[in-house]
Design a protein around this motif. Structure first.
Motif, PDB file in Angstrom:
ATOM      1  N   SER A  96       0.806  -1.217   0.000  1.00  0.00           N
ATOM      2  CA  SER A  96       0.000   0.000   0.000  1.00  0.00           C
ATOM      3  C   SER A  96       0.837   1.263   0.000  1.00  0.00           C
ATOM      4  O   SER A  96       0.374   2.326  -0.428  1.00  0.00           O
ATOM      5  CB  SER A  96      -0.940   0.008   1.212  1.00  0.00           C
ATOM      6  OG  SER A  96      -0.193   0.022   2.417  1.00  0.00           O
TER       7      SER A  96
ATOM      8  N   ARG B 230       4.865  -0.607  -2.349  1.00  0.00           N
ATOM      9  CA  ARG B 230       4.202   0.128  -3.430  1.00  0.00           C
ATOM     10  C   ARG B 230       5.204   0.446  -4.548  1.00  0.00           C
ATOM     11  O   ARG B 230       4.908   0.249  -5.738  1.00  0.00           O
ATOM     12  CB  ARG B 230       3.611   1.417  -2.867  1.00  0.00           C
ATOM     13  CG  ARG B 230       3.174   2.456  -3.885  1.00  0.00           C
ATOM     14  CD  ARG B 230       1.864   2.109  -4.529  1.00  0.00           C
ATOM     15  NE  ARG B 230       1.547   3.020  -5.629  1.00  0.00           N
ATOM     16  CZ  ARG B 230       0.326   3.408  -5.959  1.00  0.00           C
ATOM     17  NH1 ARG B 230      -0.710   2.971  -5.269  1.00  0.00           N
ATOM     18  NH2 ARG B 230       0.129   4.211  -6.979  1.00  0.00           N
TER      19      ARG B 230
ATOM     20  N   ALA C 219      -0.151  -8.763  -4.978  1.00  0.00           N
ATOM     21  CA  ALA C 219       0.258  -7.772  -3.986  1.00  0.00           C
ATOM     22  C   ALA C 219      -0.744  -7.754  -2.841  1.00  0.00           C
ATOM     23  O   ALA C 219      -1.955  -7.809  -3.065  1.00  0.00           O
ATOM     24  CB  ALA C 219       0.345  -6.383  -4.619  1.00  0.00           C
ATOM     25  N   THR C 220      -0.230  -7.676  -1.612  1.00  0.00           N
ATOM     26  CA  THR C 220      -1.116  -7.636  -0.460  1.00  0.00           C
ATOM     27  C   THR C 220      -1.176  -6.226   0.119  1.00  0.00           C
ATOM     28  O   THR C 220      -0.176  -5.505   0.165  1.00  0.00           O
ATOM     29  CB  THR C 220      -0.670  -8.599   0.655  1.00  0.00           C
ATOM     30  OG1 THR C 220       0.409  -8.031   1.402  1.00  0.00           O
ATOM     31  CG2 THR C 220      -0.261  -9.946   0.069  1.00  0.00           C
TER      32      THR C 220
ATOM     33  N   GLU D  41      -7.697  -2.045  -0.002  1.00  0.00           N
ATOM     34  CA  GLU D  41      -7.562  -2.170  -1.458  1.00  0.00           C
ATOM     35  C   GLU D  41      -7.534  -0.824  -2.169  1.00  0.00           C
ATOM     36  O   GLU D  41      -6.906  -0.684  -3.232  1.00  0.00           O
ATOM     37  CB  GLU D  41      -8.717  -3.013  -2.004  1.00  0.00           C
ATOM     38  CG  GLU D  41      -8.594  -3.318  -3.485  1.00  0.00           C
ATOM     39  CD  GLU D  41      -9.813  -4.038  -4.007  1.00  0.00           C
ATOM     40  OE1 GLU D  41     -10.242  -3.712  -5.139  1.00  0.00           O
ATOM     41  OE2 GLU D  41     -10.335  -4.906  -3.301  1.00  0.00           O
TER      42      GLU D  41
ATOM     43  N   ILE E 261      -4.256   0.849  -3.597  1.00  0.00           N
ATOM     44  CA  ILE E 261      -3.561   0.369  -4.795  1.00  0.00           C
ATOM     45  C   ILE E 261      -4.516   0.271  -5.982  1.00  0.00           C
ATOM     46  O   ILE E 261      -4.183  -0.299  -7.017  1.00  0.00           O
ATOM     47  CB  ILE E 261      -2.890  -0.989  -4.489  1.00  0.00           C
ATOM     48  CG1 ILE E 261      -1.723  -1.274  -5.437  1.00  0.00           C
ATOM     49  CG2 ILE E 261      -3.906  -2.123  -4.473  1.00  0.00           C
ATOM     50  CD1 ILE E 261      -0.886  -2.465  -5.025  1.00  0.00           C
TER      51      ILE E 261
ATOM     52  N   LEU F 274      -4.232  -1.229 -10.026  1.00  0.00           N
ATOM     53  CA  LEU F 274      -5.100  -2.294 -10.510  1.00  0.00           C
ATOM     54  C   LEU F 274      -5.845  -1.848 -11.763  1.00  0.00           C
ATOM     55  O   LEU F 274      -6.025  -2.623 -12.706  1.00  0.00           O
ATOM     56  CB  LEU F 274      -6.085  -2.707  -9.420  1.00  0.00           C
ATOM     57  CG  LEU F 274      -6.938  -3.939  -9.697  1.00  0.00           C
ATOM     58  CD1 LEU F 274      -6.079  -5.171  -9.918  1.00  0.00           C
ATOM     59  CD2 LEU F 274      -7.910  -4.167  -8.547  1.00  0.00           C
TER      60      LEU F 274
ATOM     61  N   VAL G 277      -4.674  -8.215  -6.421  1.00  0.00           N
ATOM     62  CA  VAL G 277      -4.605  -7.595  -5.104  1.00  0.00           C
ATOM     63  C   VAL G 277      -5.320  -8.486  -4.089  1.00  0.00           C
ATOM     64  O   VAL G 277      -6.445  -8.909  -4.305  1.00  0.00           O
ATOM     65  CB  VAL G 277      -5.242  -6.188  -5.116  1.00  0.00           C
ATOM     66  CG1 VAL G 277      -5.210  -5.583  -3.715  1.00  0.00           C
ATOM     67  CG2 VAL G 277      -4.495  -5.278  -6.093  1.00  0.00           C
TER      68      VAL G 277
ATOM     69  N   THR H  86      -6.383  -8.535  -0.061  1.00  0.00           N
ATOM     70  CA  THR H  86      -6.447  -7.817   1.207  1.00  0.00           C
ATOM     71  C   THR H  86      -6.065  -8.774   2.324  1.00  0.00           C
ATOM     72  O   THR H  86      -6.603  -9.878   2.442  1.00  0.00           O
ATOM     73  CB  THR H  86      -7.854  -7.246   1.460  1.00  0.00           C
ATOM     74  OG1 THR H  86      -8.819  -8.294   1.398  1.00  0.00           O
ATOM     75  CG2 THR H  86      -8.190  -6.185   0.427  1.00  0.00           C
TER      76      THR H  86
END
Length: 307
Positions: free
Chosen positions: A33, A38, A53-54, A58, A61, A65, A74, A76
């Protein structure tokens, strides 16, 4: 967005977008994030790679996306939750097959003297910074072993090799990660898997904000020792020397390259501080060498080990 799983995916990563001339890589990046996570996701997507990516939110990011729906997934995840690492691993294996690169970047810190940091806070920090990284690594290792390759990047810190007042809890989590990862590197090298501990100094990542940096309850007794550290860390956001975007480019180049170091200092301060720490540590061992050797049995044979 799948509400049950916390996973938001675009289309198949091979559809519609052109990668780089060299082989594109599939990445898993935690803590995407802000900051290093990032910046890494931005850099690898620009390179033509794909990523799972975590993030905890949401929306942080959503722009990436939208820009790279075919190559970004993505998830969460809050790594304070025990099942988070397993969920991320399952999503990564489903989306990427076997990931080429795992980046354990998610983490936080708490500032306080050893007596000030409560045991529950220390355990939570270890869960996020150490146990989540080791759990996710272990979950993805079987697939990497079967394929015979991969790169694991463990985000440590210069504080993973040295410490100072007020950051003992944070350093403990990073010392643990580095010790575990050093052994891991030797264990998985025969399978073509590479491990690198990334040791940054101060970077403009958002780390020095309340999002990532907690403060323990203060005891007056430690104010002369820890007070200045609290103030310096809390006031550092936006004035750090390191550029996350430049660091991300270095790491993406490293992942695409033939070799990685076991430890990678990032930033001039990390180079200077680690050089001083290693120099002082070596001088200390040498100054105590005769005394240390005298603790062995006089007639014992020299140590002989497998490694």
């Amino acid at each position: 967005m799948n509400e049950a799983t916390g996973i938001h995916t675009g289309n198949d990563p091979s559809s519609g977008e052109v990668g780089t001339p060299d082989r594109s890589l599939g990445w898993v990046v935690t803590g995407a994030s802000q900051g290093f996570g990032r910046a890494l996701v931005e850099a690898l997507l620009a390179r033509g790679d794909s990523a799972v990516a975590t993030v905890r939110d949401e929306s942080s990011i959503a722009d990436l996306l939208d820009a790279y729906p075919q190559r970004l997934t993505v998830v969460t995840a809050d790594f304070r939750e025990r099942d988070a690492a397993d969920r991320v691993a399952a999503a990564a294996l489903e989306r990427l097959g076997t990931p080429d690169v795992l980046v354990n970047n998610a983490g936080r810190a708490i500032v306080g003297a050893a007596e000030e940091v409560e045991p529950d806070a220390l355990r939570e920090l270890m869960d996020v910074n150490f146990f989540a990284a080791t759990t996710l690594t272990r979950a993805l290792l079987p697939a990497m072993r079967r394929r015979g390759g991969g790169t694991i990047m463990q985000f440590s810190s210069q504080g993973g090799r040295l410490s100072f007042p007020g950051v003992g809890a944070y350093s403990a989590s990073k010392f643990a990660l580095e010790g575990w990862s050093e052994a891991l590197a030797a264990e998985v090298a025969p399978f073509g898997i590479r491990v690198v501990c990334v040791e940054p100094s101060r970077f403009r990542t958002g780390f020095n904000t309340g999002h990532s940096l907690g403060m323990s309850t203060e005891l007056d007794a430690y104010a002369p020792v820890v007070g200045a550290v609290r103030a310096e860390l809390a006031g550092a956001d936006g004035i750090q020397e390191g550029d996350p975007a430049r660091a991300a480019e270095i790491l993406v180049d490293l992942a695409h390259g033939d070799r990685v170091p076991l430890r990678l200092p990032l930033g001039a301060e990390a180079v200077d501080r680690l050089t001083d720490a290693y120099t002082d540590a070596l001088a200390n061992v040498r100054s105590l060498a005769d005394l240390a050797r005298s603790a062995d049995f006089a007639d014992a044979a020299p140590s002989s080990r497998v490694v």
